[in-house]
Design an enzyme around this catalytic site. Structure first.
Site, mmCIF file in Angstrom:
data_model
loop_
_atom_site.group_PDB
_atom_site.id
_atom_site.type_symbol
_atom_site.label_atom_id
_atom_site.label_comp_id
_atom_site.label_asym_id
_atom_site.label_seq_id
_atom_site.Cartn_x
_atom_site.Cartn_y
_atom_site.Cartn_z
ATOM 1 N N CYS A 110 -14.093 -53.897 39.803
ATOM 2 C CA CYS A 110 -14.368 -52.809 40.555
ATOM 3 C C CYS A 110 -15.059 -53.342 41.828
ATOM 4 O O CYS A 110 -15.301 -52.350 42.871
ATOM 5 C CB CYS A 110 -15.178 -51.772 39.821
ATOM 6 S SG CYS A 110 -14.340 -51.148 38.285
ATOM 7 N N HIS A 268 -19.406 -47.310 44.962
ATOM 8 C CA HIS A 268 -18.275 -47.205 43.806
ATOM 9 C C HIS A 268 -18.300 -46.049 42.900
ATOM 10 O O HIS A 268 -19.404 -45.589 42.667
ATOM 11 C CB HIS A 268 -18.506 -48.428 42.978
ATOM 12 C CG HIS A 268 -17.542 -48.476 41.798
ATOM 13 N ND1 HIS A 268 -16.299 -48.238 42.062
ATOM 14 C CD2 HIS A 268 -17.702 -48.635 40.377
ATOM 15 C CE1 HIS A 268 -15.601 -48.130 40.922
ATOM 16 N NE2 HIS A 268 -16.437 -48.436 39.813
ATOM 17 N N ASN A 298 -12.442 -42.932 38.550
ATOM 18 C CA ASN A 298 -12.746 -44.280 39.042
ATOM 19 C C ASN A 298 -11.500 -45.369 39.162
ATOM 20 O O ASN A 298 -10.874 -45.460 38.360
ATOM 21 C CB ASN A 298 -13.646 -45.058 37.896
ATOM 22 C CG ASN A 298 -14.206 -46.220 38.073
ATOM 23 O OD1 ASN A 298 -13.662 -46.993 38.971
ATOM 24 N ND2 ASN A 298 -14.869 -46.785 37.244
HETATM 25 O O1 UT7 Z 1 -16.327 -49.289 37.188
HETATM 26 C C1 UT7 Z 1 -17.295 -49.653 36.084
HETATM 27 C C2 UT7 Z 1 -16.607 -48.675 34.836
HETATM 28 N N1 UT7 Z 1 -17.432 -48.346 33.958
HETATM 29 C C3 UT7 Z 1 -18.410 -47.184 33.898
HETATM 30 O O2 UT7 Z 1 -18.791 -46.870 34.886
HETATM 31 C C4 UT7 Z 1 -18.850 -46.723 32.638
HETATM 32 C C5 UT7 Z 1 -20.399 -46.445 32.660
HETATM 33 N N2 UT7 Z 1 -20.820 -45.472 31.523
HETATM 34 C C6 UT7 Z 1 -20.496 -44.211 31.449
HETATM 35 O O3 UT7 Z 1 -20.232 -43.713 32.745
HETATM 36 C C7 UT7 Z 1 -20.954 -43.314 30.331
HETATM 37 O O4 UT7 Z 1 -21.586 -44.519 29.442
HETATM 38 C C8 UT7 Z 1 -19.720 -42.742 29.693
HETATM 39 C C9 UT7 Z 1 -19.190 -41.602 30.648
HETATM 40 C C10 UT7 Z 1 -18.535 -43.702 29.417
HETATM 41 C C11 UT7 Z 1 -19.928 -42.045 28.302
HETATM 42 O O5 UT7 Z 1 -21.177 -41.009 28.327
HETATM 43 P P1 UT7 Z 1 -22.449 -41.227 27.645
HETATM 44 O O6 UT7 Z 1 -23.442 -40.244 28.243
HETATM 45 O O7 UT7 Z 1 -22.858 -42.768 27.716
HETATM 46 O O8 UT7 Z 1 -21.905 -41.030 26.384
HETATM 47 P P2 UT7 Z 1 -21.957 -41.768 24.829
HETATM 48 O O9 UT7 Z 1 -20.918 -42.991 24.889
HETATM 49 O O10 UT7 Z 1 -23.296 -42.085 24.590
HETATM 50 O O11 UT7 Z 1 -21.497 -40.906 23.733
HETATM 51 C C12 UT7 Z 1 -22.253 -39.657 23.595
HETATM 52 C C13 UT7 Z 1 -21.049 -39.033 22.300
HETATM 53 C C14 UT7 Z 1 -20.877 -39.737 21.250
HETATM 54 O O12 UT7 Z 1 -20.692 -38.771 20.180
HETATM 55 P P3 UT7 Z 1 -21.815 -38.943 19.003
HETATM 56 O O13 UT7 Z 1 -21.834 -40.351 18.691
HETATM 57 O O14 UT7 Z 1 -23.177 -38.603 19.784
HETATM 58 O O15 UT7 Z 1 -21.339 -37.854 18.101
HETATM 59 C C15 UT7 Z 1 -19.367 -40.116 21.747
HETATM 60 O O16 UT7 Z 1 -18.411 -40.430 20.613
HETATM 61 O O17 UT7 Z 1 -19.904 -38.266 23.053
HETATM 62 C C16 UT7 Z 1 -18.826 -38.833 22.604
HETATM 63 N N3 UT7 Z 1 -18.097 -38.918 23.522
HETATM 64 C C17 UT7 Z 1 -16.941 -38.061 23.945
HETATM 65 N N4 UT7 Z 1 -16.918 -36.804 23.550
HETATM 66 C C18 UT7 Z 1 -16.043 -36.131 24.019
HETATM 67 C C19 UT7 Z 1 -17.728 -40.149 24.188
HETATM 68 N N5 UT7 Z 1 -16.473 -40.108 24.876
HETATM 69 C C20 UT7 Z 1 -16.231 -38.604 24.933
HETATM 70 C C21 UT7 Z 1 -15.156 -37.712 25.240
HETATM 71 N N6 UT7 Z 1 -15.323 -36.512 25.183
HETATM 72 N N7 UT7 Z 1 -14.467 -38.255 26.261
#
Ligand code: UT7
Length: 341
Positions: A110, A268, A298
């Site tokens: 990225c 970004h 993204n």
């Molecule tokens: O160019 C660089 C590319 N990468 C990035 O920029 C990624 C940066 N990180 C992020 O944007 C965030 O970490 C994410 C959007 C990927 C995830 O958000 P988060 O607030 O960090 O969520 P999490 O991974 O802590 O997950 C929270 C909950 C989990 O469930 P439990 O364990 O609390 O029951 C996940 O399983 O949300 C769940 N979850 C979802 N639920 C619905 C994860 N993905 C999804 C989804 N829909 N798509």
């Protein structure tokens, strides 16, 4: 003499994949995606990384008013090229007819466009070249596991481009910064072509087991095993909200300007919450942080040049405006560039 941007261009594919469509593919919801990322839709390519790059490049060249023969250098920031070789830049060169240009791709995920822009500037600064076409183009859709809700909701495809020229001007590009931490590569990774040759023991054993009596190889051996993108989202999030403000502060210090003097922070487009956190850390209003991730998700190396081109074409950039560009991505890599428009 200064290096300045004399043209910008961008391209996103027509096919849109909105959150409602993703709800039908994985266990997610429009509300979750919007709240956690700010993304509402993304574009998916059906023609590939090179085609998008060529379309963005043509638009930037048209705005620049430069003939293809006048181009000295083409640098393409991509981690999702259609071919391992030739490089994407050579394919763009052929399509444009830029026969005098030196061409190479630069892989920094990225951060690819920023690293390419900064690299091209070094060539122009040193006097090796006078003009350059810099492109960020990526098709993350082909690296995403479409059954993994943790990643498939984030990414979209697209390309953006800028044409640089060294000439007398009040506009300028630079200073710039490029940073990397290879020790944290596992946080965001996508494997390429698997290592496959007759001298690897396991491969040889596997090969023997699928050989027919005639020694003819069966189809299993031809199966490819390209990896999907894997990511620790929370780690990437923490990395981004720490390093982006730091690199911006260092950039502003080197440029000798304050955050208040910056018209736009062109970041970004990964996650609205990351951008919000950076704005807060920089003590600047969110209105100075333009965003288009709601529509495109993204787009990896393409996100910064697409946004820059949109700002430019919407007439939101005035001569003399000070801009700070910053991005982050796999590697881990991150960087920033100061511009006087
Ligand atoms: O160019 C660089 C590319 N990468 C990035 O920029 C990624 C940066 N990180 C992020 O944007 C965030 O970490 C994410 C959007 C990927 C995830 O958000 P988060 O607030 O960090 O969520 P999490 O991974 O802590 O997950 C929270 C909950 C989990 O469930 P439990 O364990 O609390 O029951 C996940 O399983 O949300 C769940 N979850 C979802 N639920 C619905 C994860 N993905 C999804 C989804 N829909 N798509």
């Amino acid at each position: 003499m200064q290096i300045r941007i004399i043209g910008t261009g961008s391209y996103v594919p027509e096919k849109a994949l909105d959150n409602q469509a993703l709800e039908r593919m994985v266990d997610t919801s429009d509300a979750w995606i919007r709240e956690r990322t700010g993304i509402g839709s993304r574009r998916i390519t059906q023609t590939g990384t090179t085609d998008m790059a060529i379309r963005a490049a043509r638009r930037a060249m048209e705005m620049a008013g430069l003939s293809p023969e006048e181009l000295d250098l083409i640098v393409v920031g991509t981690s999702t090229g259609d071919c391992l070789f030739p490089n994407t830049a050579c394919e763009v060169q052929a399509a444009l007819g830029a026969k005098e240009a030196a061409c190479f791709d630069l892989s920094a995920a990225c951060s690819g466009f920023l690293f390419s822009l900064n690299t091209a500037c070094v060539y122009l600064e040193s006097g090796v070249y006078r003009t350059a076409l810099v492109i960020g183009t990526d098709s993350l859709s082909k690296t995403v596991d479409w059954s993994d809700r943790g990643t498939c909701i984030l990414f979209g495809d697209g390309a953006g481009a800028a044409v640089l020229k060294k000439e007398e001007s009040v506009s300028r590009v630079g200073p710039f910064l490029m940073k990397a931490d290879g020790n944290r590569g596992e946080v965001l990774r996508c494997m390429g072509t698997p290592l496959r040759n007759p001298f690897i023991k396991e491969e040889t054993d596997a090969k023997e087991s699928v050989m027919g009596e005639t020694g003819e190889q069966k189809s299993e051996e031809n199966e490819t095993d390209f990896g999907y993108l894997s990511m620790n989202g929370q780690e990437v999030f923490r990395f981004a909200v720490k390093t982006v403000p730091e690199v911006l502060e260092e950039l502003l210090w080197r440029a000798g300007v304050s955050a208040e003097e910056i018209q736009y922070f062109v970041l970004h487009q990964a996650n609205e919450r990351i951008i919000g956190s950076v704005a807060k850390r920089m003590k600047q209003p969110l209105s100075k942080f333009p965003m288009n991730l709601e529509h495109y998700g993204n787009t990896s190396g393409a996100s910064i040049p697409i946004l820059l081109d949109e700002l430019n074409r919407e007439g939101r950039l005035r001569k003399g405006d000070k801009l700070a560009l910053a991005g982050f991505g796999a590697g881990l890599t991150w960087g920033a560039t100061f511009l006087v428009w």
